[in-house]
Design a protein around this motif. Structure first.
Motif, PDB file in Angstrom:
ATOM      1  N   ARG A 339       0.833  -1.204   0.000  1.00 31.07           N
ATOM      2  CA  ARG A 339       0.000   0.000   0.000  1.00 31.07           C
ATOM      3  C   ARG A 339       0.867   1.253   0.000  1.00 31.07           C
ATOM      4  O   ARG A 339       1.771   1.406   0.831  1.00 31.07           O
ATOM      5  CB  ARG A 339      -0.911   0.007   1.212  1.00 31.07           C
ATOM      6  N   PRO A 340       0.620   2.212  -0.916  1.00 25.59           N
ATOM      7  CA  PRO A 340       1.378   3.472  -0.916  1.00 25.59           C
ATOM      8  C   PRO A 340       0.927   4.367   0.244  1.00 25.59           C
ATOM      9  O   PRO A 340      -0.266   4.447   0.558  1.00 25.59           O
ATOM     10  CB  PRO A 340       1.030   4.094  -2.268  1.00 25.59           C
ATOM     11  N   VAL A 341       1.885   5.027   0.864  1.00 26.20           N
ATOM     12  CA  VAL A 341       1.609   5.918   1.994  1.00 26.20           C
ATOM     13  C   VAL A 341       2.565   7.103   1.938  1.00 26.20           C
ATOM     14  O   VAL A 341       3.523   7.117   1.153  1.00 26.20           O
ATOM     15  CB  VAL A 341       1.780   5.191   3.351  1.00 26.20           C
ATOM     16  N   TYR A 342       2.310   8.067   2.779  1.00 28.28           N
ATOM     17  CA  TYR A 342       3.220   9.194   2.976  1.00 28.28           C
ATOM     18  C   TYR A 342       3.680   9.194   4.431  1.00 28.28           C
ATOM     19  O   TYR A 342       2.849   9.105   5.348  1.00 28.28           O
ATOM     20  CB  TYR A 342       2.535  10.515   2.634  1.00 28.28           C
ATOM     21  N   ALA A 343       4.987   9.259   4.621  1.00 26.48           N
ATOM     22  CA  ALA A 343       5.563   9.265   5.963  1.00 26.48           C
ATOM     23  C   ALA A 343       5.821  10.705   6.384  1.00 26.48           C
ATOM     24  O   ALA A 343       6.551  11.442   5.706  1.00 26.48           O
ATOM     25  CB  ALA A 343       6.866   8.476   5.974  1.00 26.48           C
ATOM     26  N   VAL A 344       5.235  11.096   7.486  1.00 23.70           N
ATOM     27  CA  VAL A 344       5.440  12.429   8.047  1.00 23.70           C
ATOM     28  C   VAL A 344       6.456  12.301   9.177  1.00 23.70           C
ATOM     29  O   VAL A 344       6.187  11.657  10.199  1.00 23.70           O
ATOM     30  CB  VAL A 344       4.117  13.013   8.585  1.00 23.70           C
ATOM     31  N   VAL A 345       7.623  12.882   8.979  1.00 17.37           N
ATOM     32  CA  VAL A 345       8.712  12.759   9.946  1.00 17.37           C
ATOM     33  C   VAL A 345       8.649  13.940  10.908  1.00 17.37           C
ATOM     34  O   VAL A 345       8.857  15.090  10.528  1.00 17.37           O
ATOM     35  CB  VAL A 345      10.081  12.721   9.231  1.00 17.37           C
ATOM     36  N   LYS A 346       8.342  13.642  12.164  1.00 17.57           N
ATOM     37  CA  LYS A 346       8.165  14.699  13.160  1.00 17.57           C
ATOM     38  C   LYS A 346       9.485  15.195  13.726  1.00 17.57           C
ATOM     39  O   LYS A 346       9.623  16.365  14.075  1.00 17.57           O
ATOM     40  CB  LYS A 346       7.284  14.179  14.303  1.00 17.57           C
ATOM     41  N   SER A 347      10.455  14.298  13.860  1.00 12.46           N
ATOM     42  CA  SER A 347      11.728  14.667  14.484  1.00 12.46           C
ATOM     43  C   SER A 347      12.834  13.816  13.884  1.00 12.46           C
ATOM     44  O   SER A 347      12.634  12.627  13.625  1.00 12.46           O
ATOM     45  CB  SER A 347      11.662  14.444  15.993  1.00 12.46           C
ATOM     46  N   VAL A 348      13.983  14.432  13.655  1.00 16.39           N
ATOM     47  CA  VAL A 348      15.097  13.752  13.023  1.00 16.39           C
ATOM     48  C   VAL A 348      16.373  14.065  13.777  1.00 16.39           C
ATOM     49  O   VAL A 348      16.610  15.201  14.174  1.00 16.39           O
ATOM     50  CB  VAL A 348      15.263  14.199  11.547  1.00 16.39           C
ATOM     51  N   SER A 349      17.215  13.047  13.952  1.00 19.56           N
ATOM     52  CA  SER A 349      18.536  13.255  14.519  1.00 19.56           C
ATOM     53  C   SER A 349      19.529  13.059  13.401  1.00 19.56           C
ATOM     54  O   SER A 349      19.772  11.928  12.960  1.00 19.56           O
ATOM     55  CB  SER A 349      18.811  12.245  15.644  1.00 19.56           C
ATOM     56  N   PHE A 350      20.093  14.162  12.902  1.00 23.48           N
ATOM     57  CA  PHE A 350      21.044  14.075  11.804  1.00 23.48           C
ATOM     58  C   PHE A 350      22.448  14.259  12.342  1.00 23.48           C
ATOM     59  O   PHE A 350      22.726  15.187  13.108  1.00 23.48           O
ATOM     60  CB  PHE A 350      20.769  15.138  10.743  1.00 23.48           C
ATOM     61  N   GLU A 351      23.345  13.382  11.931  1.00 30.25           N
ATOM     62  CA  GLU A 351      24.713  13.390  12.399  1.00 30.25           C
ATOM     63  C   GLU A 351      25.662  13.338  11.221  1.00 30.25           C
ATOM     64  O   GLU A 351      25.311  12.827  10.149  1.00 30.25           O
ATOM     65  CB  GLU A 351      24.994  12.175  13.297  1.00 30.25           C
ATOM     66  N   ARG A 352      26.874  13.858  11.402  1.00 29.79           N
ATOM     67  CA  ARG A 352      27.890  13.724  10.373  1.00 29.79           C
ATOM     68  C   ARG A 352      28.264  12.273  10.210  1.00 29.79           C
ATOM     69  O   ARG A 352      28.407  11.545  11.176  1.00 29.79           O
ATOM     70  CB  ARG A 352      29.152  14.522  10.746  1.00 29.79           C
ATOM     71  N   SER A 353      28.432  11.770   8.977  1.00 25.18           N
ATOM     72  CA  SER A 353      28.811  10.378   8.765  1.00 25.18           C
ATOM     73  C   SER A 353      30.304  10.252   8.565  1.00 25.18           C
ATOM     74  O   SER A 353      31.026  11.225   8.599  1.00 25.18           O
ATOM     75  CB  SER A 353      28.080   9.829   7.557  1.00 25.18           C
TER      76      SER A 353
END
Length: 353
Positions: A339-353
């Motif tokens: 089933r196709p859906v849309y993901a709503v991302v409320k919070s993200v932890s972005f870090e340097r890789s």
């Protein structure tokens, strides 16, 4: 350089059984307190003689109980960075650093000189100061430099950020990244912090009650480690900064993402850890909402985590995302694989890789 570990050791009622092979880079030992992480690094470092097993670094056998081989700690050429810096209070930063060179005997190990280590760790302005005048993060950088100047074959870091506050951790993390990428020495890193592991690790070894339960790349293994929340790791890169709103715009396989301004240049790689509890799902692309990040995806699987909740695994243009929903929400949206859906991302932890 590679690390091979296969050991079995008892201490009282506790039994450590660990077997894994680590590739070059930073290998994170991840698990709760008491899972055996520190005992394992102590065996690798030569501080504990295991009841049975082998430890091999880059083809050199340090422990082989069947052959009666046990190389003493001072002959292993292994650098050790503890939770506290353990600097000599009566020596300047320069003399603390140079103390590490006292242990160098012959060839082997990572090539390092004072100038390159000072530049790598950004501590040139600290050389003439005494340890009691340094911040916690500065002390740890000096401790890392001292370990590097001993030209180690392997660097053991036993929760080196555990005693630091959030600001000091943020200060030192970029230097550990540089160490991982530029120093040419493999790192065995002990942590129980998901964010640290997401940011730093190349390989993750999960430990529980003295046993290695999973080993593999951080993108595959970290979501298993954070079992309480679940989640996924996304690789991305910075494509531009939105200075007007203090945001950074990132490009990932899953789609474009906007996050609070990152102190990194355009083109820099970043690694995002998105917890399942921070993802909502919609059957239609939502409009006029506060969330900045909405990603199109398709349901791959639905795995109940309890009678009341389930983890929904999504394929977002080849990238994996996980959403944790109530059983009622799964039923109300009639979610099913494909089933196709849309993901709503409320919070993200972005870090340097």
């Amino acid at each position: 350089m590679s690390l091979e570990v296969d050991v079995d050791h008892r201490r009282g009622r506790f039994r450590l059984q660990a077997r894994f092979t680590a590739a070059p880079g930073l290998t994170a030992l991840f698990g709760r307190s008491g899972s055996g992480k520190t005992s394992l690094v102590s065996i690798v470092g030569g501080l504990i003689r295991p009841d049975r097993g082998r430890v091999v670094i880059d083809g050199q056998t340090l422990v082989d109980t069947e052959r009666g081989l046990f190389v003493p700690a001072h002959k292993r050429r292994i650098g050790y960075v503890f939770q506290d810096s353990r600097l000599f209070p009566h020596l300047s930063v320069r003399r603390n650093l140079l103390y590490g060179r006292w242990f160098v005997r012959g060839g082997g190990g990572a090539s390092a000189d004072l100038g390159s280590v000072v530049e790598l760790l950004g501590i040139g302005h600290l050389l003439e100061r005494q340890p009691d005048s340094l911040s916690g993060g500065e002390k740890q950088r000096v401790a890392i430099g001292r370990a590097l100047l001993a030209r180690p074959r392997l660097l053991l870091m036993d929760e080196p950020l555990a005693s630091l506050d959030e600001a000091r951790r943020a200060e030192i993390l970029p230097f550990i990244e540089r160490l991982r990428d530029e120093a040419g020495v493999p790192i065995l890193y002990v942590s129980h912090s998901v964010s640290e592991v997401a940011r730093l690790a190349t390989t993750v070894v999960i430990m529980a009650e003295g046993t290695v339960t999973a080993v593999g790349p951080v993108q595959d293994i970290l979501p298993m480690a954070d079992a309480a929340d679940g989640g996924a790791v996304l690789d991305a890169r910075i494509v531009r900064h939105d200075e007007a709103f203090h945001l950074s715009v990132l490009e990932s396989a899953a789609g474009e993402l906007q996050v609070p301004r990152l102190e990194a240049p355009i083109g820099a790689p970043v690694r995002a850890y998105i917890r399942a509890r921070d993802v909502m799902l919609s059957l239609q692309r939502p409009e006029e909402i506060s969330a900045l990040n909405v990603l199109a995806g398709r349901v791959v699987s639905i795995v109940p985590t309890s009678t009341a909740q389930a983890d929904i695994r999504l394929d977002c243009n080849g990238a994996v995302l996980v959403a944790r929903l109530t059983a009622k929400s799964v039923d109300r949206l009639a979610l099913a694989p494909g089933r196709p859906v849309y993901a709503v991302v409320k919070s993200v932890s972005f870090e340097r890789s």
